[in-house]
Design an enzyme around this catalytic site. Structure first.
Site, PDB file in Angstrom:
ATOM      1  N   ARG A 183       7.768  -7.139   4.573  1.00 34.71           N
ATOM      2  CA  ARG A 183       7.869  -6.982   3.111  1.00 34.71           C
ATOM      3  C   ARG A 183       7.789  -5.518   2.722  1.00 34.71           C
ATOM      4  O   ARG A 183       8.474  -5.067   1.798  1.00 34.71           O
ATOM      5  CB  ARG A 183       6.736  -7.761   2.426  1.00 34.71           C
ATOM      6  CG  ARG A 183       6.949  -9.282   2.440  1.00 34.71           C
ATOM      7  CD  ARG A 183       5.632 -10.015   2.169  1.00 34.71           C
ATOM      8  NE  ARG A 183       4.999  -9.557   0.948  1.00 34.71           N
ATOM      9  CZ  ARG A 183       3.683  -9.470   0.758  1.00 34.71           C
ATOM     10  NH1 ARG A 183       2.835  -9.839   1.715  1.00 34.71           N
ATOM     11  NH2 ARG A 183       3.194  -9.023  -0.380  1.00 34.71           N
ATOM     12  N   SER A 220      -1.308 -13.655   1.275  1.00 33.08           N
ATOM     13  CA  SER A 220      -1.609 -12.671   2.313  1.00 33.08           C
ATOM     14  C   SER A 220      -3.113 -12.355   2.331  1.00 33.08           C
ATOM     15  O   SER A 220      -3.774 -12.416   3.371  1.00 33.08           O
ATOM     16  CB  SER A 220      -0.777 -11.408   2.044  1.00 33.08           C
ATOM     17  OG  SER A 220      -1.217 -10.322   2.812  1.00 33.08           O
ATOM     18  N   ASP A 273       0.800 -13.216   8.867  1.00 31.78           N
ATOM     19  CA  ASP A 273       0.662 -12.278   7.748  1.00 31.78           C
ATOM     20  C   ASP A 273       0.952 -10.853   8.205  1.00 31.78           C
ATOM     21  O   ASP A 273       1.591 -10.086   7.483  1.00 31.78           O
ATOM     22  CB  ASP A 273      -0.736 -12.367   7.142  1.00 31.78           C
ATOM     23  CG  ASP A 273      -0.945 -11.266   6.111  1.00 31.78           C
ATOM     24  OD1 ASP A 273      -0.227 -11.275   5.093  1.00 31.78           O
ATOM     25  OD2 ASP A 273      -1.765 -10.365   6.352  1.00 31.78           O
ATOM     26  N   LYS A 320      -6.292 -14.022   5.127  1.00 29.07           N
ATOM     27  CA  LYS A 320      -7.178 -13.204   5.964  1.00 29.07           C
ATOM     28  C   LYS A 320      -8.653 -13.540   5.732  1.00 29.07           C
ATOM     29  O   LYS A 320      -9.461 -13.594   6.665  1.00 29.07           O
ATOM     30  CB  LYS A 320      -6.916 -11.712   5.699  1.00 29.07           C
ATOM     31  CG  LYS A 320      -5.590 -11.265   6.325  1.00 29.07           C
ATOM     32  CD  LYS A 320      -5.282  -9.805   6.082  1.00 29.07           C
ATOM     33  CE  LYS A 320      -4.731  -9.562   4.712  1.00 29.07           C
ATOM     34  NZ  LYS A 320      -3.496  -8.770   4.640  1.00 29.07           N
ATOM     35  N   HIS A 339     -13.789  -9.392  -1.347  1.00 25.01           N
ATOM     36  CA  HIS A 339     -12.597  -8.621  -1.007  1.00 25.01           C
ATOM     37  C   HIS A 339     -12.177  -7.793  -2.202  1.00 25.01           C
ATOM     38  O   HIS A 339     -12.129  -8.269  -3.326  1.00 25.01           O
ATOM     39  CB  HIS A 339     -11.449  -9.554  -0.627  1.00 25.01           C
ATOM     40  CG  HIS A 339     -10.185  -8.818  -0.305  1.00 25.01           C
ATOM     41  ND1 HIS A 339      -9.976  -8.221   0.920  1.00 25.01           N
ATOM     42  CD2 HIS A 339      -9.099  -8.537  -1.055  1.00 25.01           C
ATOM     43  CE1 HIS A 339      -8.797  -7.617   0.900  1.00 25.01           C
ATOM     44  NE2 HIS A 339      -8.241  -7.800  -0.278  1.00 25.01           N
TER      45      HIS A 339
END
Ligand code: URA
Ligand code: CA
Length: 433
Positions: A168, A183, A161, A187, A82
């Site tokens: 947010r 968060s 999320d 995922k 990621h």
């Protein structure tokens, strides 16, 4: 349990229990807890933080709020990568085939781009015929056979999320390390990864503007991963200037092909080898980062990495002829050079501004519904630290629109040339294992 007590407890700097965190996430997901209470808690977390156990609990609760992908039909240790988001970040396109070529299964669930950062699916769709609309069984079969497949995001992953991130975003509480870390990790975990490699970007084009913040975020994510039984490693890498030379979908596919051939830009190649080594070690295909790097370099020089890319493209309907002849990729009608106004050294190429410029050309989406121009983008000829002569091309704009004056202005204003020599920025600030 009452939400108001949970907010008060965090406001006053105390740790929340696992039950309290679960109560909040379940209630917020099923809408028994309203946005205003969730936003008050997010702000309390923003100011008071969360410890390691609370952050792991928050992550787990968000994973459980929706579907969890089961990849157990795929052989081997599934490692996902990621990136916290960058400009011209071509790494996923290179890393998939590169690590698959040494036997690491890559079951990639990818998204589309929004704003100044690009999405892997958009880039792959620059290849004629390539598609990610495959069903789960086909996806697993492809990974077992080719070690690599990409599928579009589907299912109801981490709904908590989705809601909390959107909240947010409009209540000034995005920039909190426990909230960002949970968060992102929720995922990845819901998407089924056994192990995770993180590329945490720092610099003007990134979420985390300073190296210290990026390191803190990376360390928090690594701890969460290890806490919930998913081995995690991270790299802190520079995003003060775009990665590689290409920004834009078809242009980045060509850049990825060059890199898989061993002819890619130095920074992109180095980052791919660094992240790839972590993936190979986590997948237990090598014992050390050094031996993993050697395996990957061999996969490039032997042509195996490029061959794996071809098989992958062909298996998902794409025209593999583009690999040997990248001119078959979508080409822009106009190629406009932007020249240096003075001689000197490049001191700044503002990543985020170039990302925005590429988006304005049509390479990215201004809104979720915008249509992308796959051929549009920017091709840099210079990077920070390079010397340049007055009149020499800094970059080429690839555009299907003839009038690019506004884009040109942005580029000229955000590529700085100075008279003193400039050292190139460090690409990899830290490797966290
Ligand atoms: N990216 C995410 O997915 N979540 C955040 O909170 C911030 C960046
Ligand atoms: Ca690039």
């Amino acid at each position: 349990m009452r939400m108001v007590d949970i907010i008060e407890k965090k406001r006053d700097g105390h740790c929340l229990t696992t039950e309290e965190i679960n109560y909040f996430i379940q209630g917020y997901t099923n809408e028994t807890i309203p946005d205003y209470q969730a936003s008050a808690l997010a702000m309390a977390i923003y100011f008071q933080g969360m410890d390691e156990r609370e952050t792991a609990d928050l992550t787990t609760a968000m994973v459980k709020s929706g579907d969890e992908i089961n990849l157990s039909n795929i052989d081997g240790i599934k490692v996902d990568k990621h990136s916290t988001g960058g400009v011209g970040d071509t790494t996923t396109l290179v890393l998939g085939p590169l690590v698959a070529a040494v036997g690491v299964p890559v079951a990639k669930m990818s998204g589309r781009g929004l704003g100044h950062t690009g999405g892997t699916i958009d880039k792959l769709e620059a290849i004629d015929g390539f598609h990610v609309e495959i069903d789960n069984d086909e996806f697993m079969n492809l990974v077992n056979r080719n070690k690599l497949a990409v599928i579009g995001q589907s299912g109801n992953l981490t709904p908590a999320d989705k809601k909390l991130y959107a909240l947010r975003d409009v209540t000034a509480s995005v920039n909190s390390i426990p909230l960002i870390a949970s968060s992102i990790m929720s995922k990845k975990i819901a998407a089924g990864a056994d192990a995770i490699v993180l590329d945490v970007k720092t610099g003007s084009g990134a979420f985390m503007k300073t190296i210290e913040e990026a390191i803190a975020l990376a360390k928090t994510m690594v701890k969460i991963g290890n806490h919930v039984g998913r081995q995690t490693m991270a790299v802190i890498s520079d995003m003060s200037q775009p990665l590689g030379l290409a920004i834009g979908n078809a242009l980045e596919v060509e850049e990825a092909i060059n890199t898989l051939k061993g002819e890619g830009p130095e920074d992109l190649t180095d980052l791919c080898l660094t992240l790839g080594s972590q993936m190979v070690v986590l997948a237990k295909k090598a014992d050390t980062l050094e031996s993993a790097r050697t395996l990957l370099q061999e996969a490039i020089s032997s042509g195996k990495a490029l061959e794996t890319f071809k098989t992958f493209i062909q298996s998902q309907g794409g025209d593999v002829a583009v690999v040997d002849d990248p001119s078959l990729l979508p080409q822009a009608k106009y190629q406009i050079k932007v020249e240096a106004a003075q001689s000197g050294y490049i001191s700044e190429i503002a990543a985020e501004k170039l990302g925005t410029a590429a988006m304005m050309l049509g390479a990215g989406r201004a809104t979720k519904d915008s249509i992308i121009d796959l051929a549009a983008g920017l091709l840099l000829h210079k990077k920070v630290g390079d010397s340049v002569q007055k009149g020499e091309a800094l970059l080429t704009i690839h555009s299907n629109m003839e009038d690019v004056e506004e884009v040109k202005d942005i580029l000229i204003n955000h590529i700085k040339i100075v008279s003193e020599e400039v050292t190139a920025p460090t690409l990899i600030h830290q490797v966290i294992t």
